[in-house]
Scaffold this motif. Structure first.
Motif, PDB file in Angstrom:
ATOM      1  N   LEU A 288     -11.062  -3.249  12.467  1.00 38.96           N
ATOM      2  CA  LEU A 288     -11.185  -4.438  11.614  1.00 38.96           C
ATOM      3  C   LEU A 288     -10.121  -4.519  10.527  1.00 38.96           C
ATOM      4  N   GLY A 289      -8.983  -3.894  10.746  1.00 36.18           N
ATOM      5  CA  GLY A 289      -7.885  -4.124   9.837  1.00 36.18           C
ATOM      6  C   GLY A 289      -7.607  -3.034   8.827  1.00 36.18           C
ATOM      7  N   PRO A 290      -6.601  -3.258   7.960  1.00 36.23           N
ATOM      8  CA  PRO A 290      -6.025  -2.200   7.125  1.00 36.23           C
ATOM      9  C   PRO A 290      -6.973  -1.560   6.116  1.00 36.23           C
ATOM     10  N   LEU A 291      -7.914  -2.318   5.528  1.00 39.67           N
ATOM     11  CA  LEU A 291      -8.748  -1.716   4.490  1.00 39.67           C
ATOM     12  C   LEU A 291      -9.596  -0.581   5.065  1.00 39.67           C
ATOM     13  N   LEU A 292     -10.292  -0.847   6.167  1.00 42.75           N
ATOM     14  CA  LEU A 292     -11.122   0.190   6.763  1.00 42.75           C
ATOM     15  C   LEU A 292     -10.269   1.288   7.395  1.00 42.75           C
ATOM     16  N   THR A 293      -9.095   0.945   7.875  1.00 45.00           N
ATOM     17  CA  THR A 293      -8.190   1.985   8.370  1.00 45.00           C
ATOM     18  C   THR A 293      -7.822   2.940   7.246  1.00 45.00           C
ATOM     19  N   MET A 294      -7.478   2.412   6.083  1.00 42.10           N
ATOM     20  CA  MET A 294      -7.086   3.272   4.968  1.00 42.10           C
ATOM     21  C   MET A 294      -8.264   4.106   4.465  1.00 42.10           C
ATOM     22  N   ALA A 295      -9.454   3.518   4.416  1.00 37.82           N
ATOM     23  CA  ALA A 295     -10.627   4.300   4.022  1.00 37.82           C
ATOM     24  C   ALA A 295     -10.812   5.476   4.973  1.00 37.82           C
ATOM     25  N   SER A 296     -10.644   5.218   6.275  1.00 39.15           N
ATOM     26  CA  SER A 296     -10.779   6.280   7.269  1.00 39.15           C
ATOM     27  C   SER A 296      -9.708   7.347   7.082  1.00 39.15           C
ATOM     28  N   VAL A 297      -8.512   6.928   6.747  1.00 36.58           N
ATOM     29  CA  VAL A 297      -7.408   7.870   6.575  1.00 36.58           C
ATOM     30  C   VAL A 297      -7.697   8.878   5.464  1.00 36.58           C
ATOM     31  N   HIS A 298      -8.352   8.436   4.410  1.00 33.37           N
ATOM     32  CA  HIS A 298      -8.685   9.379   3.329  1.00 33.37           C
ATOM     33  C   HIS A 298      -9.654  10.453   3.816  1.00 33.37           C
ATOM     34  N   LEU A 299     -10.628  10.059   4.628  1.00 33.38           N
ATOM     35  CA  LEU A 299     -11.532  11.054   5.212  1.00 33.38           C
ATOM     36  C   LEU A 299     -10.778  11.945   6.185  1.00 33.38           C
ATOM     37  N   ASP A 300      -9.956  11.356   7.048  1.00 34.28           N
ATOM     38  CA  ASP A 300      -9.171  12.126   8.016  1.00 34.28           C
ATOM     39  C   ASP A 300      -8.326  13.189   7.322  1.00 34.28           C
ATOM     40  N   THR A 301      -7.766  12.826   6.188  1.00 41.74           N
ATOM     41  CA  THR A 301      -6.864  13.725   5.469  1.00 41.74           C
ATOM     42  C   THR A 301      -7.584  14.961   4.961  1.00 41.74           C
ATOM     43  N   ASP A 316      -1.206  -3.817  12.346  1.00 45.62           N
ATOM     44  CA  ASP A 316       0.173  -4.284  12.163  1.00 45.62           C
ATOM     45  C   ASP A 316       0.214  -5.776  11.867  1.00 45.62           C
ATOM     46  N   ALA A 317      -0.618  -6.552  12.586  1.00 45.55           N
ATOM     47  CA  ALA A 317      -0.601  -8.010  12.426  1.00 45.55           C
ATOM     48  C   ALA A 317      -1.030  -8.434  11.028  1.00 45.55           C
ATOM     49  N   LEU A 318      -1.955  -7.670  10.433  1.00 42.26           N
ATOM     50  CA  LEU A 318      -2.471  -8.019   9.100  1.00 42.26           C
ATOM     51  C   LEU A 318      -1.827  -7.208   7.983  1.00 42.26           C
ATOM     52  N   ALA A 319      -0.692  -6.577   8.281  1.00 41.52           N
ATOM     53  CA  ALA A 319      -0.044  -5.735   7.264  1.00 41.52           C
ATOM     54  C   ALA A 319       0.298  -6.511   6.003  1.00 41.52           C
ATOM     55  N   ASP A 320       0.531  -7.809   6.145  1.00 41.60           N
ATOM     56  CA  ASP A 320       0.810  -8.659   4.988  1.00 41.60           C
ATOM     57  C   ASP A 320      -0.314  -9.673   4.783  1.00 41.60           C
ATOM     58  N   GLY A 321      -1.509  -9.318   5.217  1.00 36.35           N
ATOM     59  CA  GLY A 321      -2.667 -10.191   5.093  1.00 36.35           C
ATOM     60  C   GLY A 321      -3.426  -9.951   3.810  1.00 36.35           C
ATOM     61  N   PRO A 322      -4.735 -10.276   3.796  1.00 37.03           N
ATOM     62  CA  PRO A 322      -5.501 -10.180   2.544  1.00 37.03           C
ATOM     63  C   PRO A 322      -5.681  -8.752   2.042  1.00 37.03           C
ATOM     64  N   ALA A 323      -5.762  -7.774   2.961  1.00 35.45           N
ATOM     65  CA  ALA A 323      -5.889  -6.373   2.566  1.00 35.45           C
ATOM     66  C   ALA A 323      -4.611  -5.646   2.937  1.00 35.45           C
ATOM     67  N   ARG A 324      -3.853  -5.236   1.944  1.00 36.65           N
ATOM     68  CA  ARG A 324      -2.542  -4.646   2.184  1.00 36.65           C
ATOM     69  C   ARG A 324      -2.551  -3.160   1.819  1.00 36.65           C
ATOM     70  N   ALA A 325      -2.203  -2.334   2.801  1.00 36.40           N
ATOM     71  CA  ALA A 325      -2.197  -0.892   2.595  1.00 36.40           C
ATOM     72  C   ALA A 325      -0.902  -0.442   1.927  1.00 36.40           C
ATOM     73  N   CYS A 326      -0.989   0.674   1.213  1.00 37.06           N
ATOM     74  CA  CYS A 326       0.184   1.195   0.503  1.00 37.06           C
ATOM     75  C   CYS A 326       1.094   1.989   1.421  1.00 37.06           C
ATOM     76  N   VAL A 327       0.671   2.255   2.664  1.00 39.60           N
ATOM     77  CA  VAL A 327       1.519   2.971   3.614  1.00 39.60           C
ATOM     78  C   VAL A 327       1.634   2.144   4.890  1.00 39.60           C
ATOM     79  N   ARG A 328       2.705   2.334   5.615  1.00 41.35           N
ATOM     80  CA  ARG A 328       2.930   1.668   6.889  1.00 41.35           C
ATOM     81  C   ARG A 328       3.065   2.716   7.986  1.00 41.35           C
ATOM     82  N   ARG A 329       2.724   2.308   9.177  1.00 43.76           N
ATOM     83  CA  ARG A 329       2.794   3.183  10.333  1.00 43.76           C
ATOM     84  C   ARG A 329       4.219   3.674  10.576  1.00 43.76           C
ATOM     85  N   GLU A 330       4.330   4.946  10.919  1.00 44.21           N
ATOM     86  CA  GLU A 330       5.603   5.547  11.308  1.00 44.21           C
ATOM     87  C   GLU A 330       5.443   6.082  12.719  1.00 44.21           C
ATOM     88  N   GLY A 331       5.802   5.260  13.708  1.00 41.98           N
ATOM     89  CA  GLY A 331       5.574   5.638  15.093  1.00 41.98           C
ATOM     90  C   GLY A 331       4.082   5.746  15.368  1.00 41.98           C
TER      91      GLY A 331
END
Length: 376
Positions: A288-301, A316-331
């Motif tokens: 469901l997009g970057p916000l929940l991805t980033m929340a998951s990343v903190h747990l993953d870390t 990727d499609a919502l990278a510049d949408g309403p919820a914008r993450a401070c990191v971008r995918r690298e490969g």
């Protein structure tokens, strides 16, 4: 510092919250009960009187108060609790000026491995998408190999077509890429007993959710009978108590909590610890997009039993949408975020409805005889 306002906003099939404080800090969260965002919004509205004036740092206390303030349970309630919980962790990180993973015990890994969700159907499309994902740096892909008319096929045809599609993807990516096979709860237990060993011959990292989630015992039984094929369950489960029953009955080598549904960071880290005690790994669910991805990343870390993080083309499609993450995918990886809190900026000034799932609830699969097939 105290909570001064709780915003709950529905945008199409997306639901977000923003928790404001007297210090001027704002915490952001999102729920994942995408079928009923309006219902989740209504529950958050009932939380507001309790939260206003409260100390936002009492995260665990608030979790239990909100979860137990009424004698009712279910995904709508836990999704509402999840959204608030994520916002409170975001606030705590911002107040202390550290990323949330630092508050969970610190960094266990230096980057987060991703598996890409492949949106295609059929052997040719999925094989092409898988090859493109590997060329883009992904080391794992996830896909649904079941035929579109799965509800009307003979068992022999269902098994052979599913195995052939999986084989096409394996041939496209080779042995150095992990395959995650998503069956979307479409099978009966008897069908699963034939399909799972067939795709298991292609050596997937895991096979996920072959049957409906109606019974924890039935899910565990299918896993026990999978004959060495690694199984994953849990994206629609809500609590540590459900995950405990699943694991205790021999089900799931991989657990799939969704941080927007299974109680936010507070509860998902307990699910991860519970899984660790059963030597099970965590592959948290998210589409469901970057916000929940980033929340998951903190747990993953911060947890030792993480394997790979779900990543959708929507991220990727919502990278510049309403919820914008401070990191971008690298490969095929995401960097560990270093911004305070969750590292997400939420801008809800654009009221255009979001379509995160592309699936109206009225559009469900039917069999040729007019009966309802097992739905995703």
């Amino acid at each position: 510092m105290e909570i001064t306002a709780v915003e709950s906003v529905v945008r199409g099939d997306a639901h977000f919250v923003q928790v404001h404080t007297s210090a001027g800090l704002v915490g952001v969260g999102q729920s994942a009960c995408w079928g009923y965002p309006g219902a989740v919004h209504a529950v958050v509205e009932t939380f507001r009187p309790y939260l206003l004036g409260a100390d936002p740092d009492r995260i665990e206390h608030h979790w239990h108060h909100l979860y137990r303030m009424g004698p009712f349970r279910g995904s709508v309630l836990t999704a509402a609790v999840s959204a608030i919980d994520l916002a409170l962790w975001d606030l705590l990180g911002k107040r202390l000026e550290v990323p949330v993973w630092q508050l969970l015990g610190g960094r266990v890994r230096d980057r987060i491995r991703l598996h890409l969700l492949l949106p295609g159907t059929g052997a040719e499309a999925l094989a092409a998408q898988a090859a493109a994902a590997v060329a883009d740096g992904f080391t794992a892909v996830k896909f649904d190999p079941l035929p579109a008319n799965y509800g009307d096929l003979s068992l022999a045809r269902l098994v052979t077509e599913t195995e052939a599609t999986t084989a096409a993807v394996r041939d496209a990516v080779g042995p150095d890429v992990d395959l995650l096979i998503e069956l979307h709860r479409k099978l009966t237990p008897l069908q699963a007993e034939a399909v799972v060993p067939a795709v298991g011959r292609l050596l997937p990292l895991l096979v996920e959710d072959p049957i409906q989630i109606d019974s924890v015992s039935s899910q565990a039984a299918v896993t026990r009978r999978a004959l060495g094929v690694p199984m994953a369950n849990g994206e629609r489960l809500h609590t540590i108590w459900e995950f405990k029953e699943l694991l205790a009955q021999g089900g799931a080598q991989y657990v799939r909590p969704d941080l927007g549904l299974a109680g936010g960071i507070s509860h998902a880290r307990k699910i991860a610890a519970l899984a660790e005690s059963y030597h099970a790994a965590v592959v948290s669910h998210n589409c469901l997009g970057p916000l929940l991805t980033m929340a998951s990343v903190h747990l993953d870390t911060a947890i030792p039993n993480f394997v790979t993080q779900e990543y959708s083309p929507l991220d990727d499609a919502l990278a510049d949408g309403p919820a914008r993450a401070c990191v971008r995918r690298e490969g095929g990886y995401l960097p560990v975020p270093t911004e305070p809190g969750l590292g997400v900026t939420l801008d809800l000034t654009d009221e255009t409805p979001l379509d995160l799932t592309g699936r109206p609830l009225t559009r469900i699969p039917y069999r040729a005889d007019g009966s309802v097939a097992y739905a995703v």
